[in-house]
Design a protein around this motif. Structure first.
Motif, PDB file in Angstrom:
ATOM      1  N   ILE A  91     -59.749  42.040  10.793  1.00 54.40           N
ATOM      2  CA  ILE A  91     -59.449  40.856   9.980  1.00 54.40           C
ATOM      3  C   ILE A  91     -60.737  40.297   9.391  1.00 54.40           C
ATOM      4  CG2 ILE A  91     -58.514  38.527  10.043  1.00 54.40           C
ATOM      5  CD1 ILE A  91     -56.608  39.394  12.135  1.00 54.40           C
ATOM      6  N   ILE A 141     -61.771  42.416   6.492  1.00 54.46           N
ATOM      7  CA  ILE A 141     -60.921  42.186   5.325  1.00 54.46           C
ATOM      8  C   ILE A 141     -61.311  40.875   4.651  1.00 54.46           C
ATOM      9  CG2 ILE A 141     -58.564  41.629   4.597  1.00 54.46           C
ATOM     10  CD1 ILE A 141     -57.494  43.559   6.558  1.00 54.46           C
ATOM     11  N   SER A 164     -58.341  47.077   3.790  1.00 58.87           N
ATOM     12  CA  SER A 164     -57.382  47.486   2.769  1.00 58.87           C
ATOM     13  C   SER A 164     -57.605  46.810   1.425  1.00 58.87           C
ATOM     14  CB  SER A 164     -55.979  47.223   3.265  1.00 58.87           C
ATOM     15  OG  SER A 164     -55.938  46.016   3.955  1.00 58.87           O
ATOM     16  N   THR A 173     -50.121  45.939  -1.771  1.00 58.59           N
ATOM     17  CA  THR A 173     -49.442  45.411  -0.589  1.00 58.59           C
ATOM     18  C   THR A 173     -48.904  46.545   0.268  1.00 58.59           C
ATOM     19  OG1 THR A 173     -48.779  43.566  -1.964  1.00 58.59           O
ATOM     20  CG2 THR A 173     -47.718  43.750   0.159  1.00 58.59           C
ATOM     21  N   ALA A 191     -51.660  48.452   2.184  1.00 60.45           N
ATOM     22  CA  ALA A 191     -52.210  47.753   3.346  1.00 60.45           C
ATOM     23  C   ALA A 191     -51.191  47.602   4.461  1.00 60.45           C
ATOM     24  CB  ALA A 191     -52.715  46.377   2.919  1.00 60.45           C
ATOM     25  N   THR A 192     -49.943  47.380   4.088  1.00 61.58           N
ATOM     26  CA  THR A 192     -48.935  47.071   5.092  1.00 61.58           C
ATOM     27  C   THR A 192     -48.437  48.314   5.814  1.00 61.58           C
ATOM     28  OG1 THR A 192     -48.271  45.330   3.583  1.00 61.58           O
ATOM     29  CG2 THR A 192     -46.854  45.705   5.449  1.00 61.58           C
ATOM     30  N   SER A 209     -47.688  39.670   8.223  1.00 64.03           N
ATOM     31  CA  SER A 209     -48.782  38.785   7.842  1.00 64.03           C
ATOM     32  C   SER A 209     -49.733  39.488   6.886  1.00 64.03           C
ATOM     33  CB  SER A 209     -49.524  38.292   9.069  1.00 64.03           C
ATOM     34  OG  SER A 209     -49.920  39.370   9.853  1.00 64.03           O
ATOM     35  N   ILE A 210     -49.935  40.788   7.106  1.00 61.69           N
ATOM     36  CA  ILE A 210     -50.844  41.505   6.217  1.00 61.69           C
ATOM     37  C   ILE A 210     -50.280  41.548   4.805  1.00 61.69           C
ATOM     38  CG2 ILE A 210     -51.842  43.772   5.759  1.00 61.69           C
ATOM     39  CD1 ILE A 210     -52.415  44.040   8.617  1.00 61.69           C
ATOM     40  N   PRO A 237     -51.401  35.377  10.530  1.00 61.84           N
ATOM     41  CA  PRO A 237     -52.449  36.360  10.267  1.00 61.84           C
ATOM     42  C   PRO A 237     -52.913  36.995  11.555  1.00 61.84           C
ATOM     43  CG  PRO A 237     -52.918  34.254   9.244  1.00 61.84           C
ATOM     44  CD  PRO A 237     -51.738  34.046  10.105  1.00 61.84           C
ATOM     45  N   GLY A 238     -52.830  38.256  11.625  1.00 60.74           N
ATOM     46  CA  GLY A 238     -53.419  38.991  12.734  1.00 60.74           C
ATOM     47  C   GLY A 238     -52.751  38.729  14.055  1.00 60.74           C
TER      48      GLY A 238
END
Lengths: 255, 266
Positions: free
Chosen positions: A185, A188, B106, B128, B131-132, B187-188, B264-265
């Motif tokens: 994270i 990123i 990503s 999207t 990355a997802t 979230s990603i 997130p995360g």
């Protein structure tokens, strides 16, 4: 294991060779997809001229600042929230409200307060790393076997000692899990924040290369980023195994 | 957090206290108001924007891209993960490639996507999806590989067809992992949609929001508020009905069957 590895490497090699041939023959727009040989050459040029390492260094400073700051604030908070019901309910609502905010959305707000400087990026990284670290620490502390804590009490350990010698070690595997989740994270977010508002750093380097149509240079930047991510992961694993050697010993013992 | 429980007075009052401090603080310091307008004004601006329409329009566009990208990556990630997890030989070919691509953040793919696809919907959705797919793929793969061999062997002993093994053994046994992957992916996907819109968008929350930043600070706050609150609102649907922008958002997400809390995360 060995032949499997070979398979993978061979496949990757074949893919790169195919890419090279397709690009050299100009079957696809060479502006978008330059041949890998050229990308590697540019990558090497940029690395040896110090351009890419300098950008990575700038990015890593920001990343490290945000990451460790988040750890320093949210590991203790997580421990206290895990230990005390009251502290937990005090922060619960605020955490639940802030947690779902997607971090990139904070960038404009952070720009407003911190400008385009490092602080903006550090804040965004700090914010986005906070939640995995906090929640994992919290879980780890809550999941501690009460027998451990009670044993400590039986031996008359002080509160501080219980915290240091029982709670912290017992929760540390989970804490490390939080740190591990935050690692990508961080990467990123440092790239995003540099793309949106910055004049240096590896994220800016990549986007800038694209905007100036230095496409091979853009791919070189991405390559360095991939290598960086890989190295960071390896480094984390190394530290993880060193720090928690006893934990792995315990897991092995149980099996 | 732990399912049904009694109302958290302490937590909500701490939250209310903070909001009061915000309100009073920014009213007391007019200079600060440029950066932090009082919360009441922020909420008023939210109401105004919601009534006037632009926020709902941009929200719907963002949500549309998000749903499209997310569902696509779920389909790709889960099916690819099952194939890779079940057929060792396929995995051995792709392993090195995956190991190489996965650690790359990503978002670095955005410039390439802009070159290849321009700056439209397709670029944003493609980014999207890219990355997802990763968390979904990796988790599914892991889940399938961790299925106990006895389960599969039992299925074979009872001479189940391949398809039956897939539906009745592999999918249920791997489902906890798959759900974890889907949850992380949620979230990603949201991060990537907003980022792509910020960098190269002409519509959507991520675009609308920084563009307005210089014009009207209050609106910026509103945007942050609604973008973050969306999934949260949805997860706690009783709350979502109370808030104007939640109404636009909730039914669409419902249809998509995404009902996990997003963070997130996580």
């Amino acid at each position: 294991m060995q032949p499997r590895r070979l398979n993978g490497v061979l496949f990757l090699g074949a893919l790169l060779a195919a890419w090279e041939i397709v690009a050299q023959a100009q079957w696809i727009n060479p502006l978008i997809v330059p041949p890998p040989s050229r990308i590697l050459r540019i990558f090497w040029e940029q690395v040896s001229s110090g351009q890419i390492p300098a950008q990575i260094l700038v990015s890593m400073k920001r990343a490290a600042a945000g990451y460790f700051l988040a750890a320093a604030v949210f590991i203790p908070l997580g421990i206290f929230m895990g230990l005390s019901r009251r502290i937990y309910s005090l922060f619960e609502v605020i955490v639940e409200m802030l947690r779902p905010v997607p971090p990139p959305v904070l960038i404009p707000l952070a720009m407003l307060f911190f400008g385009l400087e490092d602080e903006m990026k550090i804040f965004v990284i700090f914010f986005s790393c906070a939640w995995p670290i906090l929640l994992n620490t919290l879980d780890g502390v809550r999941g501690i076997d009460p027998v451990l804590v009670n044993t400590g009490r039986t031996f008359g350990l002080s509160r501080l000692k219980t915290l240091w010698q029982i709670v912290l070690p017992a929760a540390s595997p989970q804490v490390m899990t939080g740190m591990r989740v935050s690692l990508p994270i961080t990467l990123i977010l440092v790239v995003i924040s540099e793309m949106v508002g910055s004049t240096d750093g590896i994220g800016y380097f990549i986007l800038d290369s694209q905007r100036r149509f230095k496409v091979a240079q853009m791919y070189a930047g991405m390559l360095s980023l991939a290598l960086l991510g890989y190295l960071l992961n390896q480094l984390f694993d190394l530290v993880y195994r060193r720090l928690l050697a006893w934990h792995w010993g315990m897991v092995r013992g149980r099996e | 957090m732990d399912g049904v429980k009694k109302f958290n007075w302490l937590g909500w009052s701490a939250c209310a206290l903070l909001l009061c401090l915000w309100e009073l603080g920014s009213r007391a310091a007019p200079k600060l108001q440029l950066y932090v307008p009082p919360i009441s004004q922020v909420m008023a601006a939210l109401g105004q924007l919601a009534l006037a329409g632009p926020i709902a329009k941009h929200l719907m566009i963002t949500v549309g891209r998000f749903v499209e990208g997310y569902l696509l990556s779920a389909a790709i990630g889960v099916s690819l993960g099952i194939v890779l997890g079940y057929f060792r030989i396929v995995h051995s070919f792709l392993e090195t490639l995956i190991e190489f691509l996965r650690p790359m953040p990503s978002v670095a793919i955005i410039p390439v996507a802009i070159l290849a696809l321009g700056i439209g919907d397709s670029m944003i959705v493609a980014v999207t999806v890219y990355a997802t797919v990763w968390p979904i793929l990796i988790n599914t793969l892991d889940g399938v590989r961790r299925i106990e061999k006895i389960l599969l062997d039992t299925g074979r002993t009872f001479s189940l067809a391949r398809r039956q093994i897939l539906w009745q053994i592999i999918l249920p046994a791997a489902s906890p992992y798959i759900v974890t992957g889907l949850r992380v992916g949620l979230s990603i996907a949201l991060i990537l949609v907003t980022t792509a819109e910020m960098i190269a968008g002409s519509k959507g929350l991520g675009f609308f929001y920084p563009r307005r930043r210089t014009l009207d600070e209050q609106r910026g706050h509103v945007r942050r508020y609604s973008a973050g609150r969306g999934p949260w609102l949805h997860a706690q649907s009783t709350v979502s009905r109370r808030r104007s922008e939640g109404d636009a958002l909730a039914p669409r997400r419902d249809r998509a069957g995404i009902c996990l809390r997003c963070s997130p995360g996580d």
